[in-house]
Design an enzyme around this catalytic site. Structure first.
Site, PDB file in Angstrom:
ATOM      1  CG  MET A 240      -2.085   0.882   1.054  1.00  0.00           C
ATOM      2  SD  MET A 240      -3.633   0.253   1.679  1.00  0.00           S
ATOM      3  CE  MET A 240      -3.592   0.661   3.386  1.00  0.00           C
ATOM      4  CB  CYS A 241       3.306   3.029   0.185  1.00  0.00           C
ATOM      5  SG  CYS A 241       4.496   1.691   0.138  1.00  0.00           S
ATOM      6  N   GLY A 242       1.888   5.107   2.064  1.00  0.00           N
ATOM      7  CA  GLY A 242       1.272   6.428   2.097  1.00  0.00           C
ATOM      8  C   GLY A 242       2.312   7.455   1.725  1.00  0.00           C
TER       9      GLY A 242
END
Lengths: 231, 302
Positions: free
Chosen positions: B1-3
């Site tokens: 995912m990662c933000g």
């Protein structure tokens, strides 16, 4: 009629949603959503919810019967899998608004991002502004009414939904074609604009639909398939 | 995912609060990337002076511990090198050649990672909860013109500090990435032949190296990103920091999320609106979803 106020600065989304699920009717006002996810998801009653501000993902997901109005913007998956009722936002929505919706009405006064109405199965979607690329991708039933422009690959691999666009279409997706605007289409557009509270001239729209050439089953091939099965 | 988050301050109204706002944005993205985090902060820098942010992973060196390395580097560069340490990171400052310093460190001190080099940038990263990473490296008290930050949920390479974002391969050029690239091995080889050097197996570092290479060849950031659209294969939303500038690019399919907000004072982008909702005056911001294959860039340069 009295109204219950939920300030998401003080209570969790879970508390809000549990209350909405526990009530058969009533008016609820939600403050400070600040981009929270799944606000007012899973409603299945006649509640009316007003959300004051912008929401995150999956707002009013799986919606049935009631009304959700967002006074702001919404992120990915607004009203995804809506079954009935109304979801109306005054701002814009990002990706996949109304995805897989079976029924009900979704109104986006601003723009919708890519894949608006992807795999729609009966929902009516009215967008006051533009829709992004691949909108109504694999749409099966329902209506997508766009007062602005549509991005690339509109209606790609469409089954049977109807798409009405007032502005320009960047490109049509595979098997999506322009179709004649019939009297019943003018009635549909008129009815949906009125339900959405948006004004436009129905005759200004162009209708797009499936050319039905991607349907793989062709009756002429049946003997070939049988012959292959016997060999 | 990662933000991912980026905050670019167009005016000096909030420059003393850059770190505080970036930390608040990063906090909102913890859920998208709980395993590691990193941030790059840009200030105006000092003309003719290069800063290198170095990492000795897991070893909290004092400035004195770094001194012998700095002394060797002084000999190589024939220029003074000052040292400021913060836990396992250190910032070396010199009037010498920054790119040569980076290359010498990579070639001769493989146990040290060169996280960034440039006039304006400092970069910190670590495994662990993003809030702890921000706290440990003092993000909240930093001032400056722009910042890029990332919370990581590792997919393409291991959970290690040097697999964390942001990545810097060229002077003041920094990139954070949500997505995955499918042609990074091939591209890494091509870029190595053209003189880029890499310190990890990570796909996002290759994207950073690609931009550094294009910028070094004389491209503007817009030209470099235009070329990237043709050469990078995969899913990506990038936030990019360059000298006095900030840019955003999404791949043509654009299934990795991004939202942008802009006021007279700032431009912010994030994977989710929740991060932007923390910013001052956000109620008056213009909020939009960046379109696929469209290059968005802002610059402080006249």
């Amino acid at each position: 009629m009295s109204e219950s106020i939920f300030d998401l600065a003080d209570v969790t989304v879970r508390e809000l949603n549990q209350t909405l699920h526990a009530n058969e009717s009533g008016t609820f006002r939600v403050l400070n959503p600040r981009g929270a996810h799944a606000v007012a998801a899973g409603i299945n009653s006649d509640v009316e919810v007003h959300i004051e501000g912008s929401v995150g993902y999956y707002c009013a997901g799986m919606h049935q019967r009631g009304t959700v109005r967002v006074h702001g913007n919404a992120s990915t998956g607004l009203a995804e899998n809506i079954m009935s009722g109304t979801v109306h936002i005054t701002g814009s929505a990002t990706m996949s608004a109304g995805a897989t919706g079976h029924g009900g009405l979704l109104v986006i006064e601003g723009n919708a991002g890519s894949r608006c109405g992807i795999s729609m199965k009966g929902v009516d979607i009215v967008v006051g502004g533009n829709v992004g690329h691949m909108s109504a991708f694999m749409g099966q039933a329902g209506n997508l009414v766009v007062l602005g422009d549509a991005g690339a690959d509109l209606g790609d691999s469409l089954y049977e939904a109807d798409i009405y666009v007032r502005g320009a279409v960047e490109s049509l997706g595979s098997d999506c074609v322009e179709k004649e605007l019939r009297p019943e289409d003018l009635e549909t557009i008129s009815r949906l604009l009125s339900a959405a509270g948006l004004a436009a001239e129905p005759t200004d729209f162009t209708r797009y639909g499936s050319a039905r050439e991607l349907y793989n089953f062709n009756v002429d091939d049946i003997n070939a398939e049988l012959a292959e099965g016997q060999s | 995912m990662c933000g991912i988050v980026g905050l670019f301050l167009k005016t000096d109204t909030y420059r003393s609060e850059l770190g505080r706002h970036t930390a608040a944005m990063l906090h909102e993205m913890r859920g998208r990337g709980p395993d590691s985090a990193g941030f790059a902060v840009y200030d105006e820098g000092i003309e003719g002076q290069t800063r290198l942010t170095l990492l000795a992973e897991g070893r909290d060196f004092s400035s004195a511990d770094w001194k012998p390395l700095a002394a060797s580097l002084e000999d190589v560069l024939s220029a003074e090198v000052s040292v400021r340490s913060i836990l396992d990171h250190a910032v070396f400052e010199t009037k010498g050649d920054g790119r040569a310093a980076r290359q010498w460190l990579i070639d001769n001190h493989p146990s040290i990672d060169v996280l960034s080099h440039g006039r304006q940038i400092e970069l910190y990263k670590s495994v662990g909860d993003p809030d702890l990473v921000a706290e440990r490296y003092d993000l909240a008290t930093r001032s400056g013109t722009h910042a890029i930050a990332h919370t990581r949920m590792a997919t393409e390479s291991a959970v290690t500090t040097n697999g964390s974002h942001p990545f810097v391969t060229g002077a003041d050029t920094c990139l954070v990435h949500n997505g995955s690239l499918s042609n990074h091995n091939q591209l890494r080889k091509r870029l190595e032949q053209r003189g880029e050097s890499f310190q990890t197996e990570n796909d996002s570092e290759v994207a950073a190296g690609y931009l550094s290479w294009r910028l070094r060849e004389g491209d503007s950031i817009d030209e470099a990103l235009h070329a990237a659209l043709a050469d990078l294969d995969g899913f990506y939303t990038f936030a990019i920091g360059v000298e006095s500038g900030f840019a955003i690019l999404r791949d043509p399919i654009a299934c990795k999320p991004a939202v942008v907000a802009e006021t007279d004072d700032w431009v912010a982008m994030s994977s989710e609106y929740g991060a932007i909702a923390t910013l001052p005056d956000v109620q008056h911001a213009t909020v939009f979803e960046p379109e696929p294959s469209v290059i968005y860039s802002w610059s402080l340069a006249a």
